[in-house]
Motif scaffolding. Structure first.
Motif, PDB file in Angstrom:
ATOM      1  N   ALA A 131     -20.584  46.895 -59.342  1.00 44.98           N
ATOM      2  CA  ALA A 131     -19.744  45.919 -60.038  1.00 44.98           C
ATOM      3  C   ALA A 131     -18.306  46.391 -60.182  1.00 44.98           C
ATOM      4  N   VAL A 132     -17.916  47.379 -59.403  1.00 42.77           N
ATOM      5  CA  VAL A 132     -16.613  48.003 -59.600  1.00 42.77           C
ATOM      6  C   VAL A 132     -15.531  47.404 -58.705  1.00 42.77           C
ATOM      7  N   ASN A 133     -15.912  46.875 -57.538  1.00 46.19           N
ATOM      8  CA  ASN A 133     -14.931  46.393 -56.554  1.00 46.19           C
ATOM      9  C   ASN A 133     -14.002  47.537 -56.160  1.00 46.19           C
ATOM     10  N   ILE A 134     -14.602  48.539 -55.522  1.00 45.24           N
ATOM     11  CA  ILE A 134     -13.892  49.776 -55.187  1.00 45.24           C
ATOM     12  C   ILE A 134     -12.622  49.504 -54.388  1.00 45.24           C
ATOM     13  N   LYS A 135     -12.692  48.611 -53.416  1.00 48.41           N
ATOM     14  CA  LYS A 135     -11.553  48.364 -52.534  1.00 48.41           C
ATOM     15  C   LYS A 135     -10.505  47.446 -53.155  1.00 48.41           C
ATOM     16  N   GLY A 136     -10.794  46.874 -54.311  1.00 44.91           N
ATOM     17  CA  GLY A 136      -9.830  45.986 -54.945  1.00 44.91           C
ATOM     18  C   GLY A 136      -9.596  44.699 -54.170  1.00 44.91           C
ATOM     19  N   VAL A 137     -10.663  44.111 -53.638  1.00 46.79           N
ATOM     20  CA  VAL A 137     -10.546  42.889 -52.845  1.00 46.79           C
ATOM     21  C   VAL A 137     -10.295  41.703 -53.775  1.00 46.79           C
ATOM     22  N   PHE A 138      -9.354  40.839 -53.400  1.00 48.17           N
ATOM     23  CA  PHE A 138      -9.034  39.664 -54.203  1.00 48.17           C
ATOM     24  C   PHE A 138      -9.923  38.489 -53.797  1.00 48.17           C
ATOM     25  N   ASN A 139     -10.212  37.640 -54.761  1.00 47.46           N
ATOM     26  CA  ASN A 139     -11.049  36.463 -54.514  1.00 47.46           C
ATOM     27  C   ASN A 139     -10.180  35.345 -53.948  1.00 47.46           C
ATOM     28  N   THR A 140      -9.957  35.384 -52.654  1.00 48.44           N
ATOM     29  CA  THR A 140      -9.094  34.388 -52.010  1.00 48.44           C
ATOM     30  C   THR A 140      -9.793  33.047 -51.820  1.00 48.44           C
TER      31      THR A 140
END
Length: 440
Positions: A226-235
């Motif tokens: 639940a961390v979103n390591i890569k920091g991907v945005f919800n486009t």
């Protein structure tokens, strides 16, 4: 000479030429399958009686399992026995859900009765309580309760899923115990994600929030899923707005398009630093919006007219982008890489202007700004934590070594009788000289 007769193989005995050979089950396999089916039916009958039996699950749960499975060991099932029990329980659960649907009752209330002022819980929660007790005491495989909960949500409508999830929330402490969590965390994560995919993010905001809050409490803070390591945005969360001006509109439609076009950049901020032309377009649109807001500030009367507390009940997570509402929502190129220092200066200038606008915007502008700054500070710490490899927040307590009963603790032996004298003796190579040392 006589011609030998030609023996022609009958067509019925000829080997097939276009079909693959399909082996048939032997008589022994048929017998084994029949025995297992009979045992499964017997087990279902025993659990049907158990779920309507009064008393606590610990009074009869283990006995029911022993009668249904007849395990090799007295209190713990082996792999094949666990599989047989799981088949019994999943089949029985499916049967109960089907009966509840046919009766028109809510599945979690099916079989509930009220007698002499006391109400009994439904048959499905009763079955889940029995299985949860068996899993908690390690009489059966720990992931069995999670599998039943996943099956139950898959077979239920969204209306019934709210009741099922209410049961999950009520058993959160038990399901989160280490002996159960390790066995079923992936199944629980899959169950919750499937529920979120079935829900409408616009109409089922509260239920979605309940699921997310449950996951936040159920999983540890350092859970990497639940961390979103890569920091991907919800486009994929797009903000749709009108591209062509409708007839009879009385607002500045160019400003309308400029204002809502900013959402395209906000949904993926990282893309701005990769394309200088895109960055310049974003800053020009942002300057137009800020100039308009600064030129036509909102008055105190207009700000107080909007009661945010009263609007909370009809809050929507999607922006209202209709051009007809614009009058109510707002008053009145280089191909070279952009230098990082210039980028920082422009961002700082925009940040100061936005903060000043938020401060003077009623109601409670300063309070709102402090909340925004607090959220951004937490987000910054969150990014740093992920950058450092997500070190765990939890610290295990230091266990003190207990002395065995009856054993005497051995006192340390010192060369000169006690600790202080022994340390004093080691302070210098020539100990007699240390006694007269002024630095001692």
């Amino acid at each position: 000479p006589e011609v030998p007769p030609v023996h022609v193989r009958p067509p019925s005995l000829a080997p097939p030429t276009c079909f693959a050979y399909i082996p048939q089950r032997s008589l022994f396999q048929e017998l084994v399958a029949l025995i297992l089916h009979h045992r499964q039916l017997q087990g279902m009958d025993l659990f049907r009686k158990a779920i309507v039996q009064p008393g606590l699950p610990q009074d009869f749960a283990l006995q029911t399992v022993q009668e249904a499975i007849k395990p090799q060991k007295h209190t713990k099932l082996v792999q094949d026995e666990n599989q047989l029990l799981e088949n019994i329980l999943r089949t029985l659960l499916q049967e109960l859900v089907s009966a509840a649907v046919q009766s028109g009752e809510e599945i979690m209330q099916y079989g509930q009765s009220v007698a002499e002022g006391e109400s009994t819980e439904g048959q499905i929660p009763r079955l889940l309580d029995i299985v949860l007790y068996l899993c908690e005491k390690e009489h059966v495989e720990g992931g069995m309760i999670f599998q039943l909960l996943e099956d139950l949500t898959d077979m239920s409508t969204m209306r019934n899923c709210k009741d099922v999830f209410g049961y999950i929330e009520s058993k959160q402490d038990t399901l989160g115990k280490p002996e159960l969590f390790a066995r079923g965390k992936l199944v629980m994560l899959r169950t919750c994600n499937q529920l979120l995919r079935r829900l409408s993010k616009a109409n089922d905001v509260v239920f979605c929030g309940r699921i997310i809050m449950f996951l936040a409490h159920f999983f540890p803070l350092s859970e990497r899923s639940a961390v979103n390591i890569k920091g991907v945005f919800n486009t994929s969360n797009e903000t749709n707005y009108e591209k062509e001006a409708p007839d009879g509109i009385s607002i500045d439609f160019n400003f309308y398009k400029t204002f809502w076009s900013l959402q395209e950049y906000f949904s993926n901020p990282a893309s701005l630093t990769l394309a200088p032309a895109k960055w310049h377009k974003f800053t020009s649109c942002l300057m137009v919006v800020l100039d308009t807001f600064e030129a036509q500030p909102l008055s105190d009367e207009e700000g107080n007219a909007n009661n945010l507390e009263d609007e909370a009940s009809t809050f929507s997570i999607k922006y209202l982008t209709s051009s007809k509402l614009m009058g109510l929502e707002a008053p009145g190129k280089s191909d070279k890489d952009l230098p990082s220092e210039t980028l920082k200066e422009e961002l700082k200038t925009c940040e100061d202007r936005v903060k000043k606008l938020l401060t003077v915007t009623p109601p409670k502008g300063e309070e709102f700004l402090r909340s925004i700054e607090h959220i951004l500070e937490r987000e910054r710490n969150w990014v740093w934590w992920k950058r450092d490899g997500c070190p765990p927040f939890e610290k295990q307590p230091i266990e003190k070594k207990s002395v065995q009963d009856g054993a005497k603790k051995r006192r340390p032996r010192w060369r000169l009788g006690n600790k202080e004298l022994s340390q004093l003796w080691k302070w210098a190579d020539q100990n007699p000289n240390a006694l007269t040392d002024p630095q001692r």
